[in-house]
Design an enzyme around this catalytic site. Structure first.
Site, PDB file in Angstrom:
ATOM      1  N   LYS A   5    -105.161 -11.503 -23.523  1.00 14.39           N
ATOM      2  CA  LYS A   5    -106.360 -12.152 -22.977  1.00 14.39           C
ATOM      3  C   LYS A   5    -107.290 -12.698 -24.057  1.00 14.39           C
ATOM      4  CE  LYS A   5    -106.539  -9.247 -18.821  1.00 14.39           C
ATOM      5  NZ  LYS A   5    -107.335  -8.246 -18.072  1.00 14.39           N
TER       6      LYS A   5
ATOM      7  N   LYS B 119     -83.609 -15.102 -19.420  1.00 12.02           N
ATOM      8  CA  LYS B 119     -85.065 -15.250 -19.604  1.00 12.02           C
ATOM      9  C   LYS B 119     -85.417 -15.516 -21.065  1.00 12.02           C
ATOM     10  CE  LYS B 119     -85.826 -11.186 -17.916  1.00 12.02           C
ATOM     11  NZ  LYS B 119     -84.446 -10.835 -17.578  1.00 12.02           N
ATOM     12  N   THR B 120     -84.854 -14.715 -21.971  1.00 11.28           N
ATOM     13  CA  THR B 120     -85.187 -14.855 -23.392  1.00 11.28           C
ATOM     14  C   THR B 120     -84.726 -16.207 -23.931  1.00 11.28           C
ATOM     15  OG1 THR B 120     -84.995 -12.468 -23.689  1.00 11.28           O
ATOM     16  CG2 THR B 120     -84.937 -13.818 -25.674  1.00 11.28           C
TER      17      THR B 120
ATOM     18  N   LYS C 200     -75.938 -14.673 -18.602  1.00  8.28           N
ATOM     19  CA  LYS C 200     -75.536 -13.945 -19.813  1.00  8.28           C
ATOM     20  C   LYS C 200     -74.329 -13.057 -19.536  1.00  8.28           C
ATOM     21  CE  LYS C 200     -77.623 -11.068 -23.421  1.00  8.28           C
ATOM     22  NZ  LYS C 200     -78.851 -10.344 -23.816  1.00  8.28           N
TER      23      LYS C 200
ATOM     24  N   ASP D  76     -91.079 -10.765 -25.996  1.00 12.40           N
ATOM     25  CA  ASP D  76     -89.808 -10.569 -25.308  1.00 12.40           C
ATOM     26  C   ASP D  76     -89.664  -9.137 -24.807  1.00 12.40           C
ATOM     27  OD1 ASP D  76     -87.277 -11.302 -24.383  1.00 12.40           O
ATOM     28  OD2 ASP D  76     -86.318 -10.580 -26.205  1.00 12.40           O
ATOM     29  N   ASP D  77     -89.079  -9.010 -23.597  1.00 11.10           N
ATOM     30  CA  ASP D  77     -88.701  -7.690 -23.056  1.00 11.10           C
ATOM     31  C   ASP D  77     -89.889  -6.730 -23.104  1.00 11.10           C
ATOM     32  OD1 ASP D  77     -86.908  -6.115 -21.830  1.00 11.10           O
ATOM     33  OD2 ASP D  77     -85.525  -5.901 -23.514  1.00 11.10           O
TER      34      ASP D  77
END
Length: 753
Positions: free
Chosen positions: A637, A555-556, A714, A609-610
């Site tokens: 937002k 994902k990262t 990974k 991230d994370d």
């Protein structure tokens, strides 16, 4: 309610001026029963001769009499007791305001001559203050007192003020001679010493250099080393100086108050202090007082407040003496946040901050407010400034000095390379427009640093590497700064504080993106669509996407790849590994700073991230930081300022947790990133990585044919690298064993090892 104009016309008798003091005012003196002080009249001495005077009232003058000084009687050919016809005179402000007036000057009495030099600039300023709003005619004679000396003056020439200046427009350059004019606050007075006079004049006002506006027309941004701030300067002048160009009586009739304070704020290195250094050179006003905020503070009780009072003392004294005719006093505060923090938020060991703010407020806009000052405050932390300072009447003009755009960067780089170009030290392959395009989000100071770094690189080529440091003079004469010097400095030496740090995201994709199947391709395609939406859509300046999937699925890396492909000038990764040991408040402030910095750029991308690690989430309990959660919900937002675009990419392995926290609603869309789920996909990944030989991959493919697997890319990389440490004959066996031990194979899918 409009004032009633009284038409006045009568015959009066000429008289001698009642006092020496009144004879120095250049006014005709009358009884207050006849006229009011400040009125303008025509005095008709013969059918073909009439003269314009400004009048002053005095109780010793009899009604029906009009008193003149000796120079006035000499000029108009008047005798004591002579009957004259006196009538009102109204000036046409659009045509009869004095733009420039040339005056011949000499000592009034020959016995009082001396050889001391007289500053014509100070003399002109004093003249305008003494005779402001008075009528003057060509050939008029008067007496002027300066430095306890009396001077005889004769008006030689009058030019009308450019009407376009009075309308607040740029000067047209047209000059028109007039016979009668009205002296106003921004008229220019030029002194010329009389023939055979022993008077010594110094200063600019002894020569005729037209300067009719408060802004010096000789001002040039590039010569003074300022680039990329044209728009900001224009806005400041429009707000701060437009009302000061007009004659004081017109401003008074409008009920207009001058702007007293300007607040300049923005990132460090964008030209705020440079503007402070140069502002005195662009204005025809008193010499500005430039003071750094910390210089005000003093450990002794009351001294800090006294330092504030000293700054305003000259303006205060002049306003009491001259009122509306006082000149403009400019006070520039650099690092204003050092002394004007929010009151009540704390104090230093001296406990002076609150009282310094109170003293500054009372001087700018207190009971005895000053109208002849302009205070310019500069800071890169406007959030720290006390709110009371920011309201209208104080620092009412708030202007952001932001990062220069491409046109501004061209100007700045041109300024800093002009000297090299003029001495042929800049190589022909250096293209300023190319450098400007490559330096997105660089501040003015960083662009200057880039030029210095390139110069250092070029000079270093001509230094001999021997036991002593010597310059190769033969080659040094051919020194030139080349394109490669600039590019080397751009890549290695100077990085923008508010720009893209490639090292930030390159670590996440150092192994590249392994497109092991359609799911990865689809994610990258969707990422490209989101980039184009952020760039092109005016309806959605804020685009937020969440990449969710199991741990180790990449994902990262995919988020970093999408950010890199965007080529946005501002890219930052907000990662938990940079906030280890932070308290909740410190973590909120660090996250907020990333988002605040992103709002300073035209196009920005922030990778969060994370997210569950940022929230300190653990399933035991469960427990998490509500303070960080609320901060993230607000920031995700919050739309960027008008004209700016922001792309937010979040990553998480716990979509279910974010669902419970109601955080999924903060994202525009969610993209699922799966693990490798079939043997075929795993073999494709091995082929792309090229780690095993063809024979080994064929063996692995045979073993995994038809099998179901579940492993992140990974984790797969780690298993591959571990297997490659074995002898070649055991590598495949070890790899398959590791797959089974890691649970990457579904139960029931047995493989032979």
């Amino acid at each position: 309610m409009a004032a009633r104009v009284v038409i006045f016309f009568k015959t009066m008798q000429a008289a001698r001026c009642p006092t020496d003091e009144l004879s120095l005012t250049n006014c005709a003196v009358v009884s207050e029963k006849d006229l009011q002080s400040g009125q303008h009249v025509t005095v008709k001495t013969t059918p073909n001769h009439k003269f314009v005077f400004t009048v002053k009232t005095h109780h010793t003058v009899s009604p029906g009499s009009i008193a003149f000084s000796l120079p006035q009687r000499k000029w108009a050919g008047l005798s004591i007791g002579q009957e004259v016809e006196v009538a009102n005179y109204n000036f046409d402000k659009s045509k009869q305001c004095i733009g420039a007036m040339t005056i011949e000057i000499d000592f009034l009495q020959k016995k009082s001559t001396d050889s001391s030099p007289y500053d014509s600039d100070k003399m002109a300023a004093e003249f305008i203050q003494q005779f402001n709003n008075q009528a003057f005619s060509v050939t008029q004679q008067l007496v002027f007192s300066f430095c306890d000396k009396l001077f005889g003056l004769m008006v030689k020439d009058i030019e009308a003020m450019d009407a376009s200046i009075l309308r607040g427009e740029t000067a047209s350059g047209k000059k028109q001679k007039i016979d009668i004019g009205l002296m106003v606050g921004n008229s220019q007075v030029i002194f010329e010493k009389a023939e055979s006079s022993s008077l010594t004049l110094v200063g600019k006002a002894k020569t005729k250099e037209a300067r009719q506006t408060i802004i010096n027309p000789e001002w040039n941004f590039e010569k003074m080393g300022i680039g990329g701030l044209d728009k900001e300067f224009s806005s400041i002048f429009r707000r701060a100086f437009a009302s000061r160009v007009f004659p004081p009586d017109i401003v008074e009739q409008m009920g207009c108050k001058h702007v007293k304070g300007i607040m300049l704020f923005g990132p460090p290195g964008c030209g705020k202090t440079l503007m402070a250094r140069q502002i005195g050179k662009m204005l025809n006003a008193r010499e500005p007082k430039v003071v750094n905020g910390p210089e005000i503070l003093n450990k002794y009780v009351g001294e800090s407040e006294a330092n504030i009072r000293k700054l305003f003392a000259d303006a205060e004294e002049e306003q009491k003496r001259l009122g509306a005719n006082s000149g403009l006093h400019i006070i520039i505060f650099d690092e204003l946040d050092a002394i004007c923090k929010q009151r009540g938020t704390g104090a230093s060991s001296t406990g002076v901050h609150d009282t310094v703010v109170n003293q500054l407020l009372s001087k700018i806009d207190g009971v005895e407010q000053l109208n002849n000052i302009l205070v310019i405050g500069m800071t890169n932390r406007p959030d720290l400034i006390d709110d009371a300072l920011m309201r209208p009447g104080r620092f009412e003009v708030k202007m952001e000095i932001s990062l220069p755009d491409e046109k501004g960067r061209v100007q700045i780089l041109t300024i800093h390379t002009n000297k090299m170009r003029s001495f042929n030290l800049l190589a022909p392959d250096v293209e300023i427009k190319e450098l400007a395009a490559e330096t997105k989000n660089y501040s003015g100071a960083e662009l200057e640093g880039l030029v210095r770094a390139a110069q250092s690189t070029a000079m270093n080529r001509h230094i001999k590497a021997t036991s002593t440091v010597e310059v190769d003079m033969e080659r040094a004469e051919k020194l030139q700064v080349t394109r490669s010097d600039f590019m080397g400095s751009l890549n290695n030496d100077i990085k923008p504080a508010f720009g893209t740090n490639q090292e930030d995201y390159s670590n996440y994709i150092m192994n590249g993106i392994i497109k092991w199947g359609d799911p990865v391709t689809h994610v990258l395609d969707d990422g490209e669509l989101l980039i184009q939406q952020t760039k092109n859509s005016d309806r959605t300046p804020l685009v937020a996407v969440l990449l969710e999937g199991p741990p180790h699925c990449g994902k990262t890396a995919l988020a970093a790849k999408i950010a890199e492909d965007s080529q946005f000038p501002f890219i930052k990764i907000c990662s938990p590994d940079k906030m280890i040991g932070y308290s909740e408040i410190a973590k909120c402030q660090a996250i907020k700073k990333v988002f605040d910095d992103a709002c300073k750029s035209q196009l920005s991308c922030v990778v969060v991230d994370d997210i569950e690690r940022l929230l300190d989430y653990v399933p035991i309990g469960p427990r998490f930081s509500n303070l960080v959660l609320q901060a993230l919900l607000v920031l995700l937002k919050r739309a960027p300022p008008k004209g700016r675009k922001l792309l937010i990419i979040g990553t998480t392995s716990r979509k279910d947790v974010l669902q419970e926290m109601e955080m999924l609603d903060a994202f525009s869309t969610t993209i699922h990133i799966p693990n490798i789920s079939t043997g075929e996909q795993l073999v494709d990944a091995l082929e792309l990585l090229g780690s095993f030989t063809d024979k080994e991959r064929a063996n692995i493919a045979h073993q995994l044919k038809g099998k179901r697997v579940w492993i992140g890319i990974k984790k797969l990389l780690v298993l591959i690298e571990m297997s490659l440490q074995m002898d070649q004959e055991y590598r495949v066996t070890k790899f398959l064993s590791l797959l089974r031990d890691e649970g990457a194979l579904n139960e029931g899918d047995q493989i032979r090892i």
